[in-house]
Motif scaffolding. Sequence first.
Motif, mmCIF file in Angstrom:
data_model
loop_
_atom_site.group_PDB
_atom_site.id
_atom_site.type_symbol
_atom_site.label_atom_id
_atom_site.label_comp_id
_atom_site.label_asym_id
_atom_site.label_seq_id
_atom_site.Cartn_x
_atom_site.Cartn_y
_atom_site.Cartn_z
ATOM 1 N N PRO A 195 -7.662 3.938 -4.838
ATOM 2 C CA PRO A 195 -8.208 2.610 -4.536
ATOM 3 C C PRO A 195 -7.587 1.523 -5.419
ATOM 4 O O PRO A 195 -7.190 1.791 -6.550
ATOM 5 C CB PRO A 195 -9.699 2.768 -4.839
ATOM 6 C CG PRO A 195 -9.770 3.855 -5.854
ATOM 7 C CD PRO A 195 -8.616 4.780 -5.575
ATOM 8 N N ARG B 98 0.822 -1.225 0.000
ATOM 9 C CA ARG B 98 0.000 0.000 0.000
ATOM 10 C C ARG B 98 0.857 1.278 0.000
ATOM 11 O O ARG B 98 0.336 2.369 0.212
ATOM 12 C CB ARG B 98 -0.969 0.040 1.199
ATOM 13 C CG ARG B 98 -1.985 -1.093 1.202
ATOM 14 C CD ARG B 98 -2.874 -1.064 2.433
ATOM 15 N NE ARG B 98 -3.692 0.133 2.481
ATOM 16 C CZ ARG B 98 -4.413 0.501 3.529
ATOM 17 N NH1 ARG B 98 -4.404 -0.228 4.622
ATOM 18 N NH2 ARG B 98 -5.147 1.602 3.477
ATOM 19 N N ASP C 252 -7.724 -3.112 -5.891
ATOM 20 C CA ASP C 252 -8.306 -4.388 -5.484
ATOM 21 C C ASP C 252 -7.178 -5.368 -5.200
ATOM 22 O O ASP C 252 -6.407 -5.704 -6.103
ATOM 23 C CB ASP C 252 -9.218 -4.904 -6.613
ATOM 24 C CG ASP C 252 -9.974 -6.158 -6.214
ATOM 25 O OD1 ASP C 252 -9.992 -6.481 -5.011
ATOM 26 O OD2 ASP C 252 -10.544 -6.819 -7.107
ATOM 27 N N THR D 195 -6.917 1.110 -0.212
ATOM 28 C CA THR D 195 -6.415 2.363 -0.789
ATOM 29 C C THR D 195 -4.918 2.476 -0.509
ATOM 30 O O THR D 195 -4.402 1.910 0.453
ATOM 31 C CB THR D 195 -7.112 3.595 -0.182
ATOM 32 O OG1 THR D 195 -6.973 3.568 1.243
ATOM 33 C CG2 THR D 195 -8.589 3.628 -0.552
ATOM 34 N N GLY E 258 -9.256 -7.748 -0.707
ATOM 35 C CA GLY E 258 -10.428 -6.896 -0.889
ATOM 36 C C GLY E 258 -10.051 -5.527 -1.399
ATOM 37 O O GLY E 258 -8.932 -5.302 -1.877
ATOM 38 N N GLN E 259 -10.972 -4.588 -1.289
ATOM 39 C CA GLN E 259 -10.749 -3.217 -1.743
ATOM 40 C C GLN E 259 -9.940 -2.444 -0.708
ATOM 41 O O GLN E 259 -10.303 -2.395 0.471
ATOM 42 C CB GLN E 259 -12.093 -2.513 -1.985
ATOM 43 C CG GLN E 259 -12.820 -2.970 -3.236
ATOM 44 C CD GLN E 259 -12.100 -2.554 -4.514
ATOM 45 O OE1 GLN E 259 -11.532 -1.474 -4.586
ATOM 46 N NE2 GLN E 259 -12.128 -3.421 -5.524
ATOM 47 N N LYS F 141 -6.491 -8.886 -4.730
ATOM 48 C CA LYS F 141 -7.262 -10.084 -5.047
ATOM 49 C C LYS F 141 -6.738 -11.325 -4.315
ATOM 50 O O LYS F 141 -5.554 -11.426 -3.990
ATOM 51 C CB LYS F 141 -7.203 -10.334 -6.561
ATOM 52 C CG LYS F 141 -7.774 -9.193 -7.390
ATOM 53 C CD LYS F 141 -7.591 -9.454 -8.877
ATOM 54 C CE LYS F 141 -8.132 -8.287 -9.708
ATOM 55 N NZ LYS F 141 -7.928 -8.507 -11.156
#
Length: 199
Positions: free
Chosen positions: A121, A15, A123, A114, A111-112, A125
């Motif tokens: 944003p 992230r 995903d 940021t 999941g989703q 997976k």
Amino acid sequence: MTKEILQLVYLHGFRSSPNSSKAKLTGAAVQAKIEDGAALQWFCPQLPPSPQGAINLVLNHLQNAKPANVAIIGSSLGGFYANWLAEYLGCKAVVLNPAVYAARELAPYVGQLTQYDSNEPFDFKAEYIDELKALQITQITMPERYFLMAAKGDELLDWHEMVDFYASAPQLVLDGSDHGLSEYSLYLPQVLDFVCAGR
């Protein structure tokens, strides 16, 4: 005779981005060395969410590079990637609070999500956990190629696992500190000394 260029690759964490504080500090220090005449090339890409995609991005950049002319610096998830790349390419790696068992650590985050720096944003997976499992290095070879910086105060990852995983490698284990290595700038010269040693 022209000096061969050291390809220095920085891989950010989960992230995160090239705008992270450690990435920017390292990039600035490398740029200063380049201005002083060091034969270095800096590569700090935004990594895609797919672990295999991240590996492919780096391998594509390093096409035809000699192992002796490559060094990877990886933070957290980037440290996990650095393990695989160092083993595959036979190059040096500096790992900063690495996620040595990334599939286990990141499984709860499917999941989703940021990005930290931009709130962009993305995903994450379930198939990416399988990709992480496929990239898992169970044991490093040639520990002298690795340099571990680990913080006992890491609030996200277990520093004991890091120390055990890189048991025979050079290590700098910090009392306290945190996952982001707030004092990183103090130790950055040691990081660069390690990757540039012998050049």
